[in-house]
Design an enzyme around this catalytic site. Structure first.
Site, PDB file in Angstrom:
ATOM      1  N   HIS A 103       0.879  -1.166   0.000  1.00  0.00           N
ATOM      2  CA  HIS A 103       0.000   0.000   0.000  1.00  0.00           C
ATOM      3  C   HIS A 103       0.920   1.220   0.000  1.00  0.00           C
ATOM      4  CE1 HIS A 103      -2.335  -3.026   2.319  1.00  0.00           C
ATOM      5  NE2 HIS A 103      -3.401  -2.480   1.765  1.00  0.00           N
ATOM      6  N   ASP A 106       2.363   1.913   3.294  1.00  0.00           N
ATOM      7  CA  ASP A 106       3.342   0.963   3.852  1.00  0.00           C
ATOM      8  C   ASP A 106       4.759   1.438   3.551  1.00  0.00           C
ATOM      9  OD1 ASP A 106       1.137  -0.706   4.304  1.00  0.00           O
ATOM     10  OD2 ASP A 106       1.504  -1.889   2.486  1.00  0.00           O
TER      11      ASP A 106
HETATM   12  C1  XLS Z   1      -7.594  -6.857   3.989  1.00  0.00           C
HETATM   13  C2  XLS Z   1      -7.120  -7.002   2.624  1.00  0.00           C
HETATM   14  C3  XLS Z   1      -5.958  -6.106   2.275  1.00  0.00           C
HETATM   15  C4  XLS Z   1      -5.781  -6.057   0.787  1.00  0.00           C
HETATM   16  C5  XLS Z   1      -4.969  -4.910   0.322  1.00  0.00           C
HETATM   17  O1  XLS Z   1      -8.335  -7.686   4.499  1.00  0.00           O
HETATM   18  O2  XLS Z   1      -6.823  -8.340   2.405  1.00  0.00           O
HETATM   19  O3  XLS Z   1      -4.807  -6.532   2.922  1.00  0.00           O
HETATM   20  O4  XLS Z   1      -5.234  -7.228   0.308  1.00  0.00           O
HETATM   21  O5  XLS Z   1      -5.516  -3.697   0.647  1.00  0.00           O
END
Ligand code: XLS
Ligand code: NI
Ligand code: NI
Length: 439
Positions: A103, A106
């Site tokens: 993200h 991140d």
């Molecule tokens: C959350 C999601 C997230 C997505 C990316 O439950 O899995 O991690 O994969 O935003």
């Protein structure tokens, strides 16, 4: 890379075969081994998830951080981001994973203003670009975190406030730019807060129209800048929002179709999201694949006794065998891959635990791949499934499917032919056959 964040793992993890007792070796994942028309590495396209593996602290609702990661120690946020990035690439390199996913928030911390956050992101993207080049590690997908900042507490694209919508759009634009700059092969949309808590304050139809508008804007932008990655939507039924619009694969496909977005998207199917929706992982993969919409996978598992996204590493061989059967049948994931959207438990405090977790997940998928390949090669199930529908291939069945029979015709036919004989579905036999490949 100057500092070493994983000094306990000196060499990249290698394949030692199933007899090996070395916890830091692959027992099944043999990256360059050919399975059918490609290597294991090419089939599986593993990615490490930045948020869990490098940003995770072990914190939960009942307690603060339990991990004391070396790369989180610097007090300056940008220095911390640089250390974290170094740790991420060192880890992926030592794991021999070709891909990572992130993200925006991140890889770069939010600043004091929107433009400050954008500058931080640009700085970190430039850095990632250099390290990608030096290591050969690539970006499977990028995404925008449109759920952590309190402005998104009532949704991003589905917020009742146009100012929030605009903020989300602006942030998303920058995340798409980051992904584009880094040669990302996909871009993911997961709408954690794109849903509602109560109908007392919600216009459900309007919110979905807003979401569709945001996605159309993303498609237009993608075309304008020439981003060649695949757009992916990741369904999840709930959490953090009580009811999320992208509930499951079928709901998401129908949403995309309704708003004229179908051709621009594929799905990123997450195992734990499938179970939260009351489905099996293979069901969600099969629904997406049947619609030609299976683009990528968030490889993890849930705990069937817990009703939330526990995001554990995959360890169920039957599950990965099923998954790989579906993936092989559609000739792979194309630009997609298997992203470990999974985290070690709060008590797994050692950096080495991150290796154990990923090695286990990779071996579990490698076994799944070998099993699936064998079952498909021997046409074990194909023949049985083909045979099961034989009655539709000629005679009355073929007529029905060619649109040549009416209800009256079939009534007449039944009056002549009588009631059908009941044939066994052979489920237990098939379960035994599957098990004989898994063991
Ligand atoms: C959350 C999601 C997230 C997505 C990316 O439950 O899995 O991690 O994969 O935003
Ligand atoms: Ni996910
Ligand atoms: Ni998830």
């Amino acid at each position: 890379m100057s500092k070493q964040f994983f000094p306990g793992v000196g060499q990249p993890i290698s394949y030692e075969g199933r007899e090996s007792k070395n916890p830091l070796a692959f027992k099944y994942y043999d990256k360059n081994r050919r399975v059918g028309d490609r290597t294991m590495g090419e089939h599986l396209r593993f990615a490490v998830a930045y948020w869990h593996t490098f940003m995770g602290t072990g914190a939960d609702m009942f307690g603060g951080p339990s991990f004391r990661r070396e790369w989180h120690k610097a007090s300056d946020p940008m220095e911390r981001a640089r250390d974290t990035m170094d740790a991420a690439f060192e880890f992926a390199h030592k794991l021999t994973a070709d891909y990572y996913c992130f993200h925006d928030r991140d890889i770069a911390p939010e600043g004091e203003s929107f433009s400050h956050s954008c500058r931080n992101l640009e700085t970190m993207v430039e850095r990632a670009k250099d390290i990608q080049k030096a290591t050969g590690i690539r970006l499977l997908w990028g995404t925008a975190n449109l759920f952590s900042n309190p402005v998104y507490s009532q949704g991003a694209g589905t917020s009742p406030d146009a100012h929030v919508f605009a903020y989300a759009a602006a942030q998303m634009k920058n995340a798409i730019d980051a992904t584009h700059t880094l040669g990302g092969e996909n871009y993911v949309f997961w709408g954690g807060r794109e849903g509602y808590e109560t109908l007392l304050n919600t216009d459900l139809k309007r919110e979905q129209e807003q979401m569709a508008r945001l996605l159309h804007m993303a498609v237009e932008y993608k075309n304008r800048i020439g981003f060649k990655g695949q757009f992916l939507i990741e369904p999840k039924p709930a959490e953090p929002t009580k009811h999320q619009y992208d509930f499951d694969a079928a709901t998401t496909i129908s949403f995309l179709r309704e708003y004229g977005l179908l051709e621009h998207f594929k799905l990123n199917i997450e195992a734990n999201h499938a179970t939260l929706a009351g489905h099996s992982f293979e069901h969600e993969l099969a629904v997406a694949s049947a619609a030609g919409m299976l683009g990528s996978v968030d490889a993890n598992r849930g705990d069937l006794l817990l009703g939330w996204d526990t995001d554990q590493f995959p360890n169920d061989i039957t599950g990965t065998a099923f998954a790989m059967m579906i993936i092989l049948k559609q000739n792979g994931l194309g630009k997609g891959g298997l992203n470990f959207d999974a985290k070690v438990r709060r008590s797994s405090v050692d950096p080495t635990d991150l290796f154990h977790a990923h090695i286990g997940g990779m071996d579990t998928f490698a076994r799944g791949l070998l099993i699936a390949h064998q079952i498909i090669k021997e046409k074990v199930l194909d023949n049985i499934i083909e045979e099961r529908y034989n009655s539709f291939k000629s005679g009355i069945g073929a007529q029905i499917m060619a649109g040549k029979s009416s209800l009256e015709d079939l009534e007449k036919w039944i009056l002549r032919e009588g009631a059908p004989a009941v044939r066994s579905g052979r489920q237990e036999l098939l379960e035994n056959i599957l098990n004989s490949y898994v063991v």
